[in-house]
Write a protein that holds these residues in place. Structure first.
Motif, short mmCIF file in Angstrom:
data_model
loop_
_atom_site.label_atom_id
_atom_site.label_comp_id
_atom_site.label_asym_id
_atom_site.label_seq_id
_atom_site.Cartn_x
_atom_site.Cartn_y
_atom_site.Cartn_z
N ILE A 1 54.45 -21.72 -57.61
CA ILE A 1 55.02 -21.10 -56.41
C ILE A 1 55.31 -19.62 -56.68
O ILE A 1 55.03 -18.76 -55.85
N ARG A 2 55.86 -19.33 -57.85
CA ARG A 2 56.19 -17.93 -58.17
C ARG A 2 54.94 -17.05 -58.26
O ARG A 2 55.02 -15.84 -58.09
N SER A 3 53.79 -17.64 -58.52
CA SER A 3 52.56 -16.84 -58.64
C SER A 3 52.19 -16.18 -57.32
O SER A 3 51.49 -15.16 -57.31
N GLY A 4 52.62 -16.77 -56.21
CA GLY A 4 52.26 -16.23 -54.91
C GLY A 4 50.89 -16.66 -54.44
O GLY A 4 50.49 -16.38 -53.31
N MET A 5 50.13 -17.34 -55.28
CA MET A 5 48.79 -17.84 -54.92
C MET A 5 48.92 -19.33 -54.64
O MET A 5 49.07 -20.13 -55.56
N LEU A 6 48.87 -19.69 -53.38
CA LEU A 6 49.16 -21.07 -52.99
C LEU A 6 47.92 -21.88 -52.61
O LEU A 6 48.01 -23.08 -52.43
N ALA A 7 46.77 -21.23 -52.47
CA ALA A 7 45.55 -21.97 -52.10
C ALA A 7 44.36 -21.44 -52.87
O ALA A 7 44.17 -20.22 -52.96
N SER A 8 43.56 -22.38 -53.43
CA SER A 8 42.29 -22.04 -54.08
C SER A 8 42.44 -20.95 -55.14
O SER A 8 41.59 -20.06 -55.26
N GLY A 9 43.49 -21.03 -55.92
CA GLY A 9 43.73 -20.04 -56.97
C GLY A 9 43.47 -20.59 -58.35
O GLY A 9 42.67 -21.51 -58.54
N LYS A 10 44.19 -20.04 -59.33
CA LYS A 10 43.97 -20.38 -60.74
C LYS A 10 44.22 -21.86 -61.01
O LYS A 10 43.49 -22.49 -61.78
N GLU A 11 45.26 -22.43 -60.41
CA GLU A 11 45.58 -23.84 -60.66
C GLU A 11 44.44 -24.75 -60.20
O GLU A 11 44.11 -25.72 -60.88
N VAL A 12 43.85 -24.44 -59.06
CA VAL A 12 42.71 -25.23 -58.58
C VAL A 12 41.54 -25.12 -59.55
O VAL A 12 40.93 -26.13 -59.91
N ASP B 1 47.04 -24.82 -54.44
CA ASP B 1 47.40 -24.66 -55.84
C ASP B 1 48.56 -25.57 -56.23
O ASP B 1 48.65 -26.01 -57.38
N ILE B 2 49.47 -25.82 -55.30
CA ILE B 2 50.60 -26.71 -55.59
C ILE B 2 50.09 -28.11 -55.90
O ILE B 2 50.50 -28.74 -56.88
N ALA B 3 49.18 -28.61 -55.08
CA ALA B 3 48.60 -29.94 -55.32
C ALA B 3 47.84 -29.96 -56.64
O ALA B 3 47.93 -30.92 -57.41
#
Length: 266
Positions: free
Chosen positions: A1-12, A206-208
């Motif tokens: 959440i703190r990254s500010g990237m919530l969709a299709s980002g690094k976590e994905v 990214d949260i998922a």
């Protein structure tokens, strides 16, 4: 959440890479859920109106409705009486010139007869799509499902062996196929604001993905607990009229569900 990237980002991206590595394939593409994974896998193989796709008659409805979403027709095959998975003999009996693919469902956490279905598809020039929604970590002859067909389609719904809240994953070995699947999931976009075909908004957040990455690390342990529970049930249930789950020796059943068969009584 703190990254500010919530969709299709690094976590994905990390989730895709880690899940592909776990399955033993080169490509993993995250999607919004297991149904969209199946839908896009079919679209990526140009399946549509006038085509037929063989699916098992005993499965969750999304296996069939994903075919209908493309405009193609789902055709029902019988299932094996022991495993409840698609019966290869039934598949051969219902092939027509319109048949373009077979979806093999690894039901309840047990692999369908992957080798037989794969060989039928090769012989008849059909696409083999694996529905792995209930089979995270299931193996067939020591190789994980999701690595046999043209695509493997996984669900991370809350009831699955691992979850991301909602989410899905498509696995494959073909880089060009993976590229097309990514376009279809993201509005047909080849590069930013260049949309080269009709696509959809089937992206994963990214949260998922972050949840999924942690769950993936725990998956082997969670599957082992399910298998231990199943072993306990197998040794403890002695009731007349109850048939316990059959485990194919070629498959390491991960028991998404422990399904018993109860004899009819008057």
């Amino acid at each position: 959440i703190r990254s500010g990237m919530l969709a299709s980002g690094k976590e994905v991206r990390m989730f895709e890479e880690e899940f592909a590595s776990y399955i033993g394939v080169s490509e993993g593409i995250a999607s919004s859920n297991g149904t969209t994974a199946l839908h896009v896998a079919l679209l990526a193989h140009n399946i549509g109106p006038g085509d037929e796709v063989i699916v098992p008659s005993f499965t969750f409805i999304a296996t069939a409705t994903s075919v209908s979403m493309t405009g193609a027709t789902p055709v029902l095959a019988d299932v094996d009486k022991k495993t409840y998975c698609i019966d290869p003999n039934s598949v051969v009996d219902i092939l027509t010139p319109k048949t373009k693919a077979v979806i093999g469902v690894h039901l309840f956490g047990q692999a369908c007869d992957v080798r037989a279905i794969h060989d039928i598809c090769v012989d008849h020039k059909l696409e083999f799509i694996e529905d792995c929604a209930q089979a995270h970590g299931t193996e067939f002859n020591g190789k994980k499902v999701g690595s046999f067909g043209a695509c493997g389609c996984f669900s991370f719904y809350p009831t699955k062996n691992m979850t991301s809240g909602e989410g899905g994953m498509i696995t494959c070995q073909d880089a060009s196929l993976s590229e097309r699947i990514r376009r279809l999931i993201n509005h047909g976009q080849k590069e930013k604001y260049l949309h080269t075909e009709l696509g959809y908004n089937f992206r994963l957040t990214d949260i998922a993905a972050a949840i999924g990455r942690v769950q993936l690390k725990k998956l082997s342990g969670m599957n082992k607990k399910r298998q231990d529970n199943a072993a306990y049930y197998n040794s403890s249930i002695k009731n007349d009229g109850i048939t316990l789950p059959f485990t194919d020796p070629k498959s390491n059943h991960v028991f998404h569900q422990y399904a018993i068969c109860v004899d009819r009584t008057e």
